[in-house]
Each structure stands twice: as structure tokens, then as C-alpha cells.
Design an enzyme around this catalytic site. Structure first.
Site, mmCIF file in Angstrom:
data_model
loop_
_atom_site.group_PDB
_atom_site.id
_atom_site.type_symbol
_atom_site.label_atom_id
_atom_site.label_comp_id
_atom_site.label_asym_id
_atom_site.label_seq_id
_atom_site.Cartn_x
_atom_site.Cartn_y
_atom_site.Cartn_z
ATOM 1 N N GLY A 211 11.437 2.142 3.754
ATOM 2 C CA GLY A 211 10.836 0.813 3.213
ATOM 3 C C GLY A 211 9.404 0.712 2.788
ATOM 4 N N ASP B 33 9.406 14.954 10.481
ATOM 5 C CA ASP B 33 8.718 14.896 9.110
ATOM 6 C C ASP B 33 7.104 15.182 9.625
ATOM 7 O OD1 ASP B 33 8.168 14.880 6.529
ATOM 8 O OD2 ASP B 33 8.423 12.829 6.197
ATOM 9 N N GLY C 94 11.242 6.213 1.545
ATOM 10 C CA GLY C 94 12.838 5.902 1.771
ATOM 11 C C GLY C 94 13.041 4.796 2.771
ATOM 12 N N ILE D 233 0.896 -1.301 -0.051
ATOM 13 C CA ILE D 233 0.119 0.043 0.179
ATOM 14 C C ILE D 233 1.078 1.219 0.100
ATOM 15 C CG2 ILE D 233 -1.853 -0.882 1.205
ATOM 16 C CD1 ILE D 233 -0.923 0.138 3.874
#
Length: 994
Positions: A681, A810, A679, A675
Site C-alpha cells: 500500500g 523482510d 506492495g 512519502i
């Protein structure tokens, strides 16, 4: 009286007297004038009128916020709540020799407080609360006349000078909560202040035990020390505080029983000891008949709810969820006052639902789910027009659902699943204009779904599965534009699937399995833009699979056990996995990889559909060959990985009670379950055998040559491709996170070459989806505000609540996931974002972030601390207020939302500033939204030191709540220990309001 003979001589002295008087006035006023002008010069303000009167032509006594005594000396300075920023010059302020009151609360003042504060020796009132200071608070032993000291939510850290309080025998108000002080035992200096009436020490890192000397504070009206690390038993001496009006001790580590003597607190109206480890029964509370709000959720209480609670005439809020209570709910409970809220969920309660809690027509939430209640739903709740949340699921309720329940005009959720309730969904549902969620599965509902359901236009989730509902699916359901999840499986529905469902553009999950639906499947379903799961299995559907289904990319796809015929659309064949098309004997395929279905023969291919497929196939052959070449290369890699997964030796570490096995996870790491890619995985959606969904992040290691063995966003790889020794410690740190606003990590599954992290899964997507994509909803301001507060609390926990701070790095709206109730969860924080002991507390040199959210200092220093998360969160707040993305063409080239907002504010045009608010937000809430915008601007300050901490952000947001509530409301239904407290001024008794 002057005699006539003396008047001439006296009159000759008048000019001299006037001159002396004027001179004396200048001498007394001019020094204080200069001191105040120094203060003005030190502060900045966006309020252009605050300092208008502060000029040389005015007496200081006419300055805004200044009060003088009869001699013209400054005695009071009240500059609170004026949007001031800057560093306070106490070297000037404390030269005002007569100063008794100094109030700078609710501003944006920053910097350290200098030791010069100790020179304000006549101060009786000091308020520095609700600012963004830094550093430690200085010694104030000299301020012996202080009666009121407000330092709450000011940003002070380090060690608080508790010993300074020893000389303040007159102190009546001490408010030092919501500051990140160093961990310290409960200060014994405090319990010696016998004149205290108001003590607020919540969320200031207190530990140890409550000293028995607390019983000395017999004048106390308010006592708060919640959100700390206090342990041990509640001392019985608290029973001596017979003037207490409010007692708040939630979210600590108290153990033992409620102490004997608590019954003496007969003036107590607000009591909260929730989120502790308290046990025993509640019998000590049966004497507290003045209680307005009682919050004891998430403890280990047992026994019955005292029947006396049913006679409490003032009680409006009761929250006892997640205990082990037994016996009945007192039947008169809530029938006296304007009862607002009850949550006794997740206990072992028996008997009936009290019938009269909405007697006064003010009740907002009835939450009794997951108990052993019996009997019928009282008909009185059909007329409870104020109800927003009605949750009685997972009990043993029976009888017919009162028809009016379906049409409650303010209801947001109706949750009745897992009972034995009968009756039908009535046409009253047309009145449910705010209803977003219906959970009614596993009951005995019958009858048809009424066409009037289309009038409940706010519906997002409808789950009527496992009932006895019959008839056709109403064509009017196509009018539900916000509908995201439709679950009607295991009923007695018949007829065709209405083509109008294709108009429900927000649908992501459809389950109509195990019914008697027939005829052809509507092609319109293939054009649903965000459809993620489609289950039409075990029906009587016929005809061919619509070619439009080739467009779908689903995580769950099941058309098995129907009467479908004809060729499967070629591109759809790649998704025909796990038997999703089996049980349709007349289906055929041209895909050689699918062996479970028969191959389409040339004869069967002579149909017009085969001709169409053949033409399309020929036209796209070259592109398809190219695609297949790339696909097979990738498939080969994936097959190798899948094989290697099964061959490897795995180590599983669980951090919660698991309902799945290691093999169940490994078997689901397949391409069709993919889905997301990033970066750090790949991410897979795993559906367990019990129907629960999980999200699994698969991280491959990299060997010494740089080839992929595991790719991670964290520096977990040694020189030879072996995980570094920090990996286990980092996973353990993440696994210790326990917060309702942070995505839960269930376990890690590791091998030599791979790492799997298993998280909870949220089908409703992210805040970004809701605001900016075609899945977006009309989020009202109350919902946006709740999302902001919840997300802020999640980040606050990462920064302040973990053993080592976790820097997200992030933060963005797409990393704020929303559960079924639109409550937020912070997601996608990587392992490397923990502040490492060997890197230092203040910085790490790892590059991360998303354009539009990255703090400006990150671009030139690469040194980051928690303040970069604060900046990014400020951008999220701007998204919530404006409805705009961080980067929009209208902002201009190389400009972002922060620059755009600041440019609007600098124009000082009120209409343009208010016009920034999203037009979808009701006018009545625009001013409320601007309060949050102000916080967003503070968070996005260019200088990191000026930005508030996330702890301060949380409290500023709570102060900006849209509605001022009386009392305290805690909702388990929000899946968090959310507190919406009475504003400080509202809580103060009259004699303390200054």
C-alpha cells in the site's frame, strides 16, 4: 634400603617391572585416548590450534584442555570458548570413568543432548552454557555429586527436568536462564537446594508466584529471575537471604509493596525490580547502605526518595524513572563514590538538582527531565568533563545556563527545553566535539548564535526555537556536514539566510519561521539532497523564489507571509499547496489549478525570468504533455479515492491513547503527503495540529475481478472482496506489541473498501540511509553496536515475546528506523507475517523478502520460520561491521555479502579478515567488531537448524559489548530497558570462580 646381597636378584626383575609398568600405562591410556579422538572427530573448529596436541603420539594428559589425576585418568575437560561446533558424543564422553569437570561453554555446539549424559555420574562441574543446542534437556537425576551446573543461553526448549534437581543436595551454582522453556510455575524443587549460592533463572518462561520456601536458601549470594511472567507480591521471606549480593527481578508482573524485611539485606549491592507493578514507598530500602546500583524504574512507587540515599557511600547508579515519586532529590546523593548515572525522569519531584553528583569526575548521565524541579543548574556541572548525557528538560528551572555546559567535551546530548533558563550559547561550544543534539526550545535564551558552533562538528540536531535569540545565522553553520535538523523558529533573528546552509548536505528539516529574516532566499537550499521539510514563513524575505526550489520534493513546504515577488517556478507550482505561498502579494503563477494566487500577466511576464520560463516551457512541452496525461489519469484515481474516503463509513480501533481524530487522519490522505509506495500500500506522512507527525499506511481492497479496492501484503480478502474474519484478529495481535524497539501501531481505521494503519513516524530515516546513502553518518562502533542490540531485541520480542510468533520476513537495514537518539525500531512487518494457528507453528507459504537478505532455503521450499529472520539479521550485522551493502560489484557476479565474508574467513589470513571491518571504525574497536562478525556468520549458516534463535543472538551480542562495565547501567534515555550486565566471571565471588 636394598642390601648388597639382594641387589643382583632385584636387578634381574627390573626389565619385567618396566614392561609391566608400560603395559599398565597403555591399558589405562589407550581406551581414553580413543574416546577423546572420537570427541575430536565429532567437533569442528575454526581454531586450528585447539586440537593440535590431540594425536596418537601424545598422552591424553598432555591434550589441550585435559587434566588428569595421579593415576593418569581424565578428571577434567575444559574446551570452553574455542569456537567449536558439532554434536557432543556423550556416549563416548561419559565413558571417562573419573570425569569430574566438563566445560563446553561459549561455543557453537548444536543438536540434542542425549540421555547418555546421565552416565557421567562423578561430575561435579557441568557447563554447556552459551551454545545453540536444540530440544529438551535430559533427566540428570543420577548426577548427584554436581556442585556447578551452567546451562544458561543454550537453546534448550520444552519442559526442563526440574525434578532431577531433587537429588543434588550439593549444588551451589544453578544457571539455567535465557532458554525458551515451556511456561511453568516457579519450581519448588529449587527452593530445597539449601547449599545454593548462585541462582540464575532469568528469561526462562517462569510463571506463578515465588514460593515462600525461597527463604530456605540462606547461602545465596546471587538471585536472578528477571524477564519472566512471575506475578503476585514479593514474599517477605526474601528478607531471610542476608548474604545476598545481587537481587534481580525486573520485567515481571509483581504487585504490592516492597516487603517488610527487605531492610535485612544489608550486604545487597545490586538490586533491580524495575518494569513491574510495584507500589508504595521506598522506605524499606533506606537501610541498604551498601547499594551500588538501584534500579526501580517503570513501577508505581510514590512518596519521597528516602533522604538516607544521600548517605549511601557506594551508590553509583540510580534509576527511578516513570514512577510517581514526590519531594526533593537528596542533595548529597552521588557525592561519595565515583557516581556514574542518575535517571529520576518522569516523576513529580521538586526542589533543586543535587550539586555534587559529579564530584569524583566520573558521571556519564544526568537525567532528571519531566519533573517539577526549580532553581538553577548547579555550576559544578560545567566542569563535569565525563558527562555524555545532560537532560533537564520539562521542569521549572531558571537562571543562567553555566557557560561550560555548552562546551562539555564528551557530551552527546544537551536537553534543556521547556524551562525558564536564560543566558546565551557561549563560544565554549567549540569544545563540544562529540555533541550530536541540542534541545533548548521554549526557554529565555538570548544573545547571538556564536560562529564557534561550527566547531561542534558532530551536531545532528539543533533546536533553539521559541527563545529570544537575536543576530544573524552564522555563515559558519555550513561546516556542519552531519546536521540533519535545524529549528530556529520563533526567535529574533535578522539578516539573510546564509548561502552556506546549502553545504549542510545532511539537512532534512529546516524551520526558520517567525523571525525577521530578510533579503533573498539562497538558491543553494534547492540543491540539498535529502531535504524533506522547509519552513521559512512569517519573515521578511524578498525577491523571487529560486528556480532551484523546483528540484525539491517536500512533505512540508511553507514560504507564506513574506515579501516574495515574481513568477513561481512552474514545476514548483504543483507543490504550492495548503496556502504555503499565501501572504506574498507580489507572487504570481501560471498554474491554472492554483486559485489562491494571482495569475502572471503577459506584462509581468516580460521580465527576463518569464522569458527563461517560456523557453524552458516550449522545449519541454511534448514531454510535459505526456507527463500531464499520465499525471491526470493518476490524479483522477487519487481524487476518486480521496472522495471515496470521505464518503465511506469508518470504524476506528485504538490501541493507545490517541491525540488525534479519525477525520484528522482522513483529511491528510492526499497525494502531496505521500512519502512511499510499496506492495502493501501507500504510506503518507500526517502532521497533526499539535505538530506531531504520524505515518499512515493506506491499504486498498481488491474485488473479485482483481481490480484494486485494497491491496495488502496479507491474505485479508475474501472471494467477494470482503475482509476475512482473520483481519481483526491479526490487527489485534499487532496492536498488542509493546516494545521499545518495534514501531508503535496507534490504531486501525477500516471501512468496506480500505484499511488505514496509523504508526509513529521517524524523520531520521533508516539504518540503510545512515550506512549507504548520501545521508550517511560517521557511525562509531559503540553506536553501531547499540543499534545491533536494539534491533535484535525487537526481533527477539516478535519471535518470543508475542502470544503468537511474528515472522518479519523482510528484515533489512532499510526496515530498521532510527529515532532522534539513533535508537532502532523494527518497522514494516505486515499482517500476514504472524504465525497463524491454522497454518502451523513452523511454517507459512507466503513469499516475501529482499534480494541479498533472503535465506537460501527460502528459494526452494517457500516454507519459512523464524530462522529466515535470523539469516536476514545476520546480513544486517555484516552491513554494520563492513559498511558494505548486501550486494556490491566487488563481490562478483551473483555473489552477496555472505559469500564474500565466508570466502575471506576461509582464507585464514588474519589481515584479510580484519580488513573487512569498515575503515570508518576506529582501530581500537576492530577486534570488538569481529566478535559481532562471528555472530553474523552463525546467523547466516546455510542450515537453518544451526542458526541461533533471536533470543540467543541478543545474549551473544550483549556478551560482545565493546566495554566491560562494572555494575549494571540502565538508561531510560535509551528509551528501552537496556541492561548491560557485569560479565558472568566478573560477578562470581572468588570461591566460585573455577
Amino acid at each position: 634400603m636394598l642390601l648388597p646381597s639382594t641387589f643382583p636378584r632385584f636387578s634381574s626383575l627390573l626389565p619385567l617391572l618396566c614392561f609391566v609398568s608400560i603395559l599398565a600405562g597403555v591399558n589405562s591410556d589407550e581406551p581414553e585416548l580413543q574416546l577423546l579422538l572420537n570427541l575430536k572427530a565429532a567437533l569442528q573448529t575454526s581454531n586450528t590450534t585447539m586440537f593440535d596436541s590431540w594425536n596418537n603420539s601424545n598422552s591424553v594428559c598432555r591434550f589441550n584442555g585435559i587434566t588428569c589425576n595421579s593415576r593418569g585418568s581424565v578428571t577434567e575437560m575444559d574446551l570452553s570458548n574455542h569456537m567449536l561446533s558439532g554434536v557432543l558424543p556423550f556416549d563416548s564422553i561419559c565413558q571417562l570413568q573419573s570425569l569430574e569437570k566438563l566445560s563446553f561453554g561459549f561455543n557453537s555446539l548444536y543438536g540434542n543432548i542425549s540421555n547418555d549424559l546421565s552416565n557421567c555420574v562423578k561430575l561435579k562441574y557441568l557447563d554447556l552454557g552459551n551454545n545453540i543446542f536444540s530440544g529438551t534437556f535430559p533427566d540428570i537425576s543420577t548426577l548427584t555429586q554436581l556442585k556447578y551446573l551452567y546451562l544458561n543461553q543454550s537453546g534448550f526448549s520444552g519442559t526442563f527436568p526440574w525434578k532431577s534437581l531433587q537429588n543434588m543436595a550439593n549444588l551451589e551454582v544453578l544457571s539455567v536462564g535465557d532458554n525458551p522453556f515451556d511456561l511453568t510455575p516457579f519450581p519448588t524443587e529449587v527452593v530445597k537446594l539449601k547449599n545454593l549460592k548462585w541462582l540464575y533463572m532469568s528469561n526462562c518462561t517462569l510463571g506463578g508466584k515465588i514460593p515462600t520456601g525461597i527463604g530456605n536458601l540462606t547461602e545465596l549470594i546471587n538471585l536472578e529471575f528477571s524477564d519472566n511472567f512471575i506475578s503476585g507480591e514479593i514474599p517477605s521471606e526474601i528478607g531471610k537471604l542476608q548474604n545476598l549480593w545481587q537481587l534481580e527481578m525486573y520485567n515481571n508482573s509483581f504487585t504490592g509493596k516492597l516487603p517488610y524485611g527487605l531492610r535485612n539485606l544489608t550486604k545487597l549491592e545490586f538490586f533491580d525490580a524495575s518494569m513491574n507493578n510495584l507500589a508504595g514507598n521506598l522506605s524499606e530500602l533506606r537501610f541498604l547502605s551498601n547499594l551500588v546500583s538501584l534500579q526501580l524504574f517503570e513501577n508505581e512507587f510514590s512518596g519521597e526518595i528516602p533522604p538516607e540515599f544521600g548517605e549511601f557511600r557506594k551508590l553509583v547508579n540510580l534509576s527511578l524513572y516513570r514512577n510517581s515519586l514526590t519531594g526533593p532529590i537528596p542533595q548529597k546523593i552521588g557525592s561519595w563514590a565515583e557516581f556514574d548515572y542518575i535517571d529520576v525522569s518522569e516523576n513529580f519531584l521538586t526542589g533543586l538538582i543535587p550539586p555534587d553528583m559529579c564530584k569524583q569526575g566520573k558521571m556519564h548521565a544526568l537525567l532528571v527531565l519531566q519533573n517539577k524541579l526549580t532553581g538553577e543548574i548547579p555550576a559544578t556541572y560545567s566542569n563535569c568533563l565525563s558527562l555524555r548525557r545532560f537532560r533537564v528538560s520539562n521542569n521549572s528551572l531558571s537562571g543562567v545556563i553555566p557557560p561550560g555546559i555548552w562546551g562539555l567535551p564528551n557530551a552527546e546530548i544537551i536537553d534543556i527545553e521547556l524551562n525558564r533558563l536564560g543566558g546565551s550559547i557561549t563560544s565554549d561550544i567549540k569544545n563540544a566535539k562529540t555533541l550530536a543534539q541540542i534541545f533548548a526550545s521554549q526557554n529565555l535564551l538570548s544573545g547571538e548564535i556564536p560562529e564557534e558552533i561550527s566547531k561542534a562538528t558532530s551536531l545532528v540536531t539543533v533546536d533553539l526555537s521559541e527563545n529570544q535569540i537575536s543576530g544573524k545565522i552564522p555563515t559558519s553553520m555550513g561546516e556542519l556536514k552531519q546536521l540533519s535538523s535545524l529549528s530556529l523558529q520563533s526567535n529574533k533573528l535578522f539578516g539573510s539566510i546564509p548561502d552556506s546552509l546549502g553545504s549542510c548536505v545532511s539537512l532534512s528539516d529546516i524551520n526558520l519561521s517567525q523571525n525577521s529574516l530578510s533579503e533573498k532566499m539562497p538558491p543553494s537550499l534547492g540543491f540539498l539532497p535529502v531535504l524533506n521539510s522547509l519552513n521559512l514563513s512569517r519573515n521578511e524575505l524578498s525577491g523571487e523564489i529560486p528556480a532551484s526550489f523546483s528540484r525539491l520534493r517536500l512533505s512540508l513546504f511553507d514560504l507564506s507571509n513574506n515579501k516574495l515577488a515574481g513568477p513561481i517556478p512552474l514545476s514548483l507550482s504543483f507543490q504550492a499547496y495548503n496556502g504555503s505561498l499565501e501572504g506574498n502579494s507580489d507572487l504570481c503563477t501560471m498554474d491554472v489549478d492554483i486559485t489562491s494566487l494571482k495569475r502572471c500577466s503577459v506584462r509581468s511576464g516580460n521580465s527576463r525570468h518569464f522569458r527563461t520560463l517560456l523557453v524552458c516551457f516550449s522545449i519541454g512541452l511534448v514531454l510535459l504533455l505526456l507527463y500531464l496525461s499520465l499525471y491526470m489519469q493518476q490524479k483522477k484515481k487519487e481524487n476518486y479515492r480521496e472522495r471515496s474516503l470521505k464518503e465511506e463509513s469508518w470504524d476506528i480501533k485504538s490501541f493507545h491513547v490517541l491525540s488525534f481524530t479519525e477525520d484528522e487522519i482522513l483529511d491528510s490522505i492526499k497525494e502531496e503527503n505521500l512519502i512511499g509506495k510499496g506492495g502493501s500500500g501507500n504510506v503518507y506522512r500526517v502532521t497533526l495540529s499539535n505538530g506531531k507527525d504520524l505515518a499512515v499506511k493506506h491499504i486498498w481492497n481488491t474485488d473479485s475481478s482483481g481490480r484494486k479496492r485494497s491491496r495488502s501484503s496479507a491474505p485479508m480478502i475474501g472471494k467477494r472482496g470482503v475482509k476475512s474474519k482473520e483481519f481483526d484478529a491479526e490487527v489485534q495481535a499487532l496492536s498488542s506489541i509493546r516494545h521499545v524497539n518495534v514501531v508503535k501501531l496507534y490504531c486501525s481505521i477500516t471501512s468496506k473498501d480500505s484499511n488505514l494503519l496509523v504508526y509513529e513516524y521517524f524523520p531520521n530515516g533508516s539504518l540503510w540511509d545512515m550506512l549507504h546513502t548520501n545521508k550517511k553518518m560517521e557511525l562509531d562502533w559503540e553506536t553501531r553496536y547499540e543499534i545491533a542490540v536494539g534491533a535484535a531485541k525487537g526481533l527477539e520480542y516478535l519471535h518470543h515475546g508475542c502470544e503468537r510468533p511474528v515472522i518479519h520476513r523482510d528484515v533489512k537495514s532499510s526496515n530498521i528506523l532510527l529515532d532522534e537518539f539513533l535508537k532502532p525500531r523494527i518497522a514494516d512487518f505486515g499482517l500476514a507475517k504472524i504465525v497463524q494457528a491454522n497454518v502451523g507453528k513452523d511454517s507459512t507459504h507466503l513469499v516475501a523478502g529482499t534480494h541479498g537478505y533472503i535465506a537460501p532455503e527460502y528459494g526452494y521450499t517457500y516454507k519459512v520460520n523464524e530462522k529466515i529472520d535470523v539469516y536476514s539479521f545476520g546480513v544486517v550485522l555484516m552491513e554494520l561491521v563492513t559498511g558494505k551493502r548486501p550486494i556490491e560489484p566487488e563481490f562478483g557476479e551473483k555473489e552477496d555479502i555472505v559469500n564474500w565474508v565466508c570466502s575471506k574467513v576461509q582464507q585464514e589470513n588474519r589481515e584479510k579478515i580484519v580488513a573487512m571491518v569498515d575503515s570508518r571504525i576506529a582501530d581500537v574497536y576492530r577486534e570488538e567488531a569481529m566478535k559481532v562478525m562471528r555472530i553474523a556468520i552463525m546467523c547466516t549458516a546455510r542450515v537453518p537448524a544451526v542458526r541461533p534463535t533471536m533470543r540467543s543472538v541478543v545474549h551473544m551480542l550483549e556478551a560482545a559489548e565493546p566495554f566491560k562495565l562494572v555494575g549494571i547501567v540502565v538508561t531510560k534515555d535509551d528509551d528501552s530497558a537496556k541492561k548491560m550486565q557485569v560479565p558472568e566471571a566478573a560477578k562470581l565471588p572468588l570461591d566460585l570462580k573455577n
